[in-house]
Design an enzyme around this catalytic site. Structure first.
Site, PDB file in Angstrom:
ATOM      1  N   ARG A  52      -1.435  11.806  -0.165  1.00  0.00           N
ATOM      2  CA  ARG A  52      -0.191  12.564  -0.421  1.00  0.00           C
ATOM      3  C   ARG A  52      -0.460  14.070  -0.456  1.00  0.00           C
ATOM      4  NH1 ARG A  52       1.733   7.600  -4.324  1.00  0.00           N
ATOM      5  NH2 ARG A  52       2.423   6.332  -2.558  1.00  0.00           N
ATOM      6  N   GLY A  83       6.645  -2.377   2.584  1.00  0.00           N
ATOM      7  CA  GLY A  83       6.607  -0.923   2.778  1.00  0.00           C
ATOM      8  C   GLY A  83       6.440  -0.267   1.429  1.00  0.00           C
ATOM      9  N   GLY A  86      23.747  27.808  17.404  1.00  0.00           N
ATOM     10  CA  GLY A  86      23.780  26.877  18.543  1.00  0.00           C
ATOM     11  C   GLY A  86      22.420  26.761  19.221  1.00  0.00           C
ATOM     12  N   GLU A 105       3.706   7.594   3.585  1.00  0.00           N
ATOM     13  CA  GLU A 105       2.820   7.676   2.405  1.00  0.00           C
ATOM     14  C   GLU A 105       3.609   7.697   1.090  1.00  0.00           C
ATOM     15  OE1 GLU A 105      -0.892   9.585   2.636  1.00  0.00           O
ATOM     16  OE2 GLU A 105      -0.816   9.721   4.807  1.00  0.00           O
ATOM     17  N   ALA A 165      -4.424   0.504   7.236  1.00  0.00           N
ATOM     18  CA  ALA A 165      -3.474  -0.563   7.556  1.00  0.00           C
ATOM     19  C   ALA A 165      -3.029  -1.277   6.278  1.00  0.00           C
ATOM     20  CB  ALA A 165      -4.101  -1.538   8.543  1.00  0.00           C
TER      21      ALA A 165
HETATM   22  N1  CAA Z   1      -4.622   4.693  -9.088  1.00  0.00           N
HETATM   23  C1  CAA Z   1      -5.254   3.594  -9.581  1.00  0.00           C
HETATM   24  N2  CAA Z   1      -4.603   2.459  -9.950  1.00  0.00           N
HETATM   25  C2  CAA Z   1      -3.266   2.444  -9.808  1.00  0.00           C
HETATM   26  C3  CAA Z   1      -2.541   3.540  -9.307  1.00  0.00           C
HETATM   27  C4  CAA Z   1      -3.281   4.706  -8.950  1.00  0.00           C
HETATM   28  N3  CAA Z   1      -2.663   5.782  -8.461  1.00  0.00           N
HETATM   29  N4  CAA Z   1      -1.234   3.220  -9.270  1.00  0.00           N
HETATM   30  C5  CAA Z   1      -1.117   1.974  -9.762  1.00  0.00           C
HETATM   31  N5  CAA Z   1      -2.356   1.511 -10.080  1.00  0.00           N
HETATM   32  C6  CAA Z   1      -2.666   0.206 -10.670  1.00  0.00           C
HETATM   33  C7  CAA Z   1      -1.951   0.039 -11.995  1.00  0.00           C
HETATM   34  O1  CAA Z   1      -2.722   0.583 -13.052  1.00  0.00           O
HETATM   35  C8  CAA Z   1      -1.799  -1.452 -12.107  1.00  0.00           C
HETATM   36  O2  CAA Z   1      -3.021  -2.001 -12.545  1.00  0.00           O
HETATM   37  P1  CAA Z   1      -3.016  -3.388 -13.442  1.00  0.00           P
HETATM   38  O3  CAA Z   1      -2.237  -4.399 -12.626  1.00  0.00           O
HETATM   39  O4  CAA Z   1      -4.457  -3.726 -13.570  1.00  0.00           O
HETATM   40  O5  CAA Z   1      -2.330  -3.061 -14.732  1.00  0.00           O
HETATM   41  C9  CAA Z   1      -1.613  -1.888 -10.654  1.00  0.00           C
HETATM   42  O6  CAA Z   1      -2.147  -0.819  -9.828  1.00  0.00           O
HETATM   43  C10 CAA Z   1      -0.177  -2.124 -10.291  1.00  0.00           C
HETATM   44  O7  CAA Z   1       0.552  -0.955 -10.612  1.00  0.00           O
HETATM   45  P2  CAA Z   1       2.141  -0.952 -10.633  1.00  0.00           P
HETATM   46  O8  CAA Z   1       2.627  -2.060 -11.545  1.00  0.00           O
HETATM   47  O9  CAA Z   1       2.595   0.443 -10.901  1.00  0.00           O
HETATM   48  O10 CAA Z   1       2.459  -1.391  -9.119  1.00  0.00           O
HETATM   49  P3  CAA Z   1       3.834  -1.692  -8.393  1.00  0.00           P
HETATM   50  O11 CAA Z   1       3.683  -2.909  -7.600  1.00  0.00           O
HETATM   51  O12 CAA Z   1       4.966  -1.533  -9.352  1.00  0.00           O
HETATM   52  O13 CAA Z   1       3.923  -0.512  -7.288  1.00  0.00           O
HETATM   53  C11 CAA Z   1       4.163   1.611  -6.340  1.00  0.00           C
HETATM   54  C12 CAA Z   1       3.646   0.752  -7.488  1.00  0.00           C
HETATM   55  C13 CAA Z   1       3.944   3.034  -6.831  1.00  0.00           C
HETATM   56  C14 CAA Z   1       5.620   1.414  -6.007  1.00  0.00           C
HETATM   57  C15 CAA Z   1       3.284   1.324  -5.098  1.00  0.00           C
HETATM   58  O14 CAA Z   1       3.572   0.063  -4.546  1.00  0.00           O
HETATM   59  C16 CAA Z   1       3.461   2.375  -4.028  1.00  0.00           C
HETATM   60  O15 CAA Z   1       2.822   3.441  -4.079  1.00  0.00           O
HETATM   61  N6  CAA Z   1       4.286   2.106  -2.998  1.00  0.00           N
HETATM   62  C17 CAA Z   1       4.412   2.960  -1.841  1.00  0.00           C
HETATM   63  C18 CAA Z   1       3.377   2.578  -0.847  1.00  0.00           C
HETATM   64  C19 CAA Z   1       3.122   3.660   0.140  1.00  0.00           C
HETATM   65  O16 CAA Z   1       2.984   4.825  -0.191  1.00  0.00           O
HETATM   66  N7  CAA Z   1       2.981   3.255   1.398  1.00  0.00           N
HETATM   67  C20 CAA Z   1       2.642   4.135   2.453  1.00  0.00           C
HETATM   68  C21 CAA Z   1       1.558   3.512   3.270  1.00  0.00           C
HETATM   69  S1  CAA Z   1       0.578   4.584   4.226  1.00  0.00           S
HETATM   70  C22 CAA Z   1       1.591   5.114   5.450  1.00  0.00           C
HETATM   71  O17 CAA Z   1       2.601   5.670   5.206  1.00  0.00           O
HETATM   72  C23 CAA Z   1       1.187   4.834   6.859  1.00  0.00           C
HETATM   73  C24 CAA Z   1       0.446   5.858   7.535  1.00  0.00           C
HETATM   74  O18 CAA Z   1      -0.411   5.526   8.330  1.00  0.00           O
HETATM   75  C25 CAA Z   1       0.743   7.302   7.301  1.00  0.00           C
END
Ligand code: CAA
Length: 381
Positions: free
Chosen positions: A243, A131, A340, A363, A124
């Site tokens: 993923r 999103g 079709g 995701e 969750a």
């Molecule tokens: N592993 C470990 N740490 C990570 C990481 C990873 N893969 N990715 C980022 N981080 C850390 C960074 O190192 C950073 O750390 P510090 O703040 O200490 O420097 C911190 O996290 C923030 O990183 P970003 O500045 O890159 O973060 P951001 O806010 O710019 O967002 C993003 C990054 C990639 C856009 C992220 O928000 C994202 O993945 N968004 C998509 C979310 C998603 O996939 N949602 C799906 C939910 S699940 C679903 O779909 C429902 C279901 O039930 C199927």
């Protein structure tokens, strides 16, 4: 990367393939129509060890790895993409955060039930206003003695209505941004936990996507994963693995699209010969076959890195992006090849087309995968 599968990986794949052909072929058709959760099939998958593929034997799992897990999700998704994502969300998103970041006590308390399917898991994270911007959490968790009190709303939660265990993300210190997010293991029988809506979707109809509401939901302190403020990193690491599961689901849909197209193109006659004799059709089939194999190689590369304990952020985003786009292209071409008939519910390719679309969205959308990949390649220049 070793391209040869081990005996155990082949065994898991073959068991899943047999189960999919024998049990899921009809289920896939039925639940698309009825929107029913495939409870009996999921229970049988639990008995076969398919709900705990990468959970070590000491916690009741099959003791295999992420390569075997990806192969299993692909096979299930060939016949039923709903079952594929139910298994993927339960495993990668529900169980893994406990396995990867939990204490010994948390693992012993929850993983054995999850490995057998006695307790299904969900994740969750997504909220109505959070999103792609997963850090924009509005759900709040406030410490009160030996527990946290959680209030908030989550959206599009796969397995939400069926899950016994939810990994819930909430702000414990809003002023710290993503460093103020914490992750909790929540038993869904906890007072204050409610399923408030089930989405009526375009596809994967047997997998339910729910809105969850938490109202004064009290969660014991010992159910916090790692420390306060570690939640965002737990979510990102979890999605690195999730993923791989969605890539595998997409590969399964693409394979089903190719298999249906191969059969139809050899049977369907036009201008006095099978349409498979036309180069226009042959090229579509060739492209589908190439892209499916390439997508699987990417997914297994990411799984191999994860199994080696290495970062797979870039590779799992690449696998998910490429596999999702492959699924959408393959399903689109499959409908086109069927003409079709492909636009009618008499042929399964119509379902594959609807099921494929979500793999480009959940995701992390394809746009978010490109963001993750570009930030990784820029860092590694
Ligand atoms: N592993 C470990 N740490 C990570 C990481 C990873 N893969 N990715 C980022 N981080 C850390 C960074 O190192 C950073 O750390 P510090 O703040 O200490 O420097 C911190 O996290 C923030 O990183 P970003 O500045 O890159 O973060 P951001 O806010 O710019 O967002 C993003 C990054 C990639 C856009 C992220 O928000 C994202 O993945 N968004 C998509 C979310 C998603 O996939 N949602 C799906 C939910 S699940 C679903 O779909 C429902 C279901 O039930 C199927």
């Amino acid at each position: 990367m070793d391209l040869e599968l081990t005996e155990a990986q082949r065994g898991a794949r073959d068991t899943a393939r047999r189960f999919a052909r024998e049990r899921l072929e009809r289920v896939g058709v039925e639940i698309d129509r009825t929107h029913q959760f495939p409870a009996a099939a999921v229970a049988e998958l639990g008995q076969l060890g398919m709900l705990g593929v990468f959970i070590p034997e000491q916690y009741g799992g099959a003791g295999l790895d992420n390569v075997a897990y990806a192969l299993v999700v692909e096979e299930l998704s060939v016949e039923c993409a709903s079952t594929g994502v139910i298994v993927s969300a339960h495993s990668s998103l529900g169980s893994w955060p406990i396995l990867g970041t939990g204490t010994e006590d948390q693992k012993n308390r929850y993983l054995p039930k999850m490995a057998t399917g006695e307790a299904l898991g969900c994740f969750a994270l997504t909220e109505p206003q959070a999103g792609s911007d997963a850090a924009g959490q509005k759900t709040r968790a406030v410490r009160d003695g030996d527990s946290y009190v959680i209030n908030g709303t989550k959206n599009f939660i796969t397995n939400g209505p069926e899950a016994a265990i939810a990994i819930v993300f909430a702000m414990t210190a809003a002023e710290k941004g993503n460093h103020g997010i914490s992750a909790f293991i929540v038993e869904t029988a906890t007072p204050g936990f409610a399923v408030t809506r089930i989405e009526d979707k375009m596809g994967i109809n047997g997998s339910h996507s729910a809105q969850l509401a938490f109202s004064e939901m009290r969660v014991p302190r010992e159910n916090l994963l790692l420390k306060e403020g570690e939640g965002f990193k737990i979510a990102m690491k979890t999605l690195d693995g999730g993923r791989i599961g969605i890539a595998a689901q997409a590969i399964g849909i693409a394979r089903a699209s190719l298999e249906a197209s191969l059969k139809y193109a050899q049977q369907r006659q036009a201008f006095g010969r099978p349409i498979a004799n036309n180069q226009a059709i042959q090229w579509k089939l060739a492209d589908m076959a190439v892209e499916i194999d390439a997508a699987r190689l990417l997914a297994l590369q990411a799984a191999t890195l994860k199994d080696a304990g290495k970062s797979c952020t870039k590779q799992s985003a690449m696998a998910k992006l490429f596999a999702a786009e492959t699924a959408m292209k393959a399903a689109t071409e499959a409908v086109q090849i069927h003409g079709g008939y492909g636009y009618t519910k008499e042929f399964k390719v119509e379902r594959y087309f609807r099921d494929a679309k979500i793999t480009e969205i959940y995701e992390g959308t394809s746009e978010i995968q490109r963001l993750v990949i570009s930030s990784q390649v820029l860092q590694n220049r």
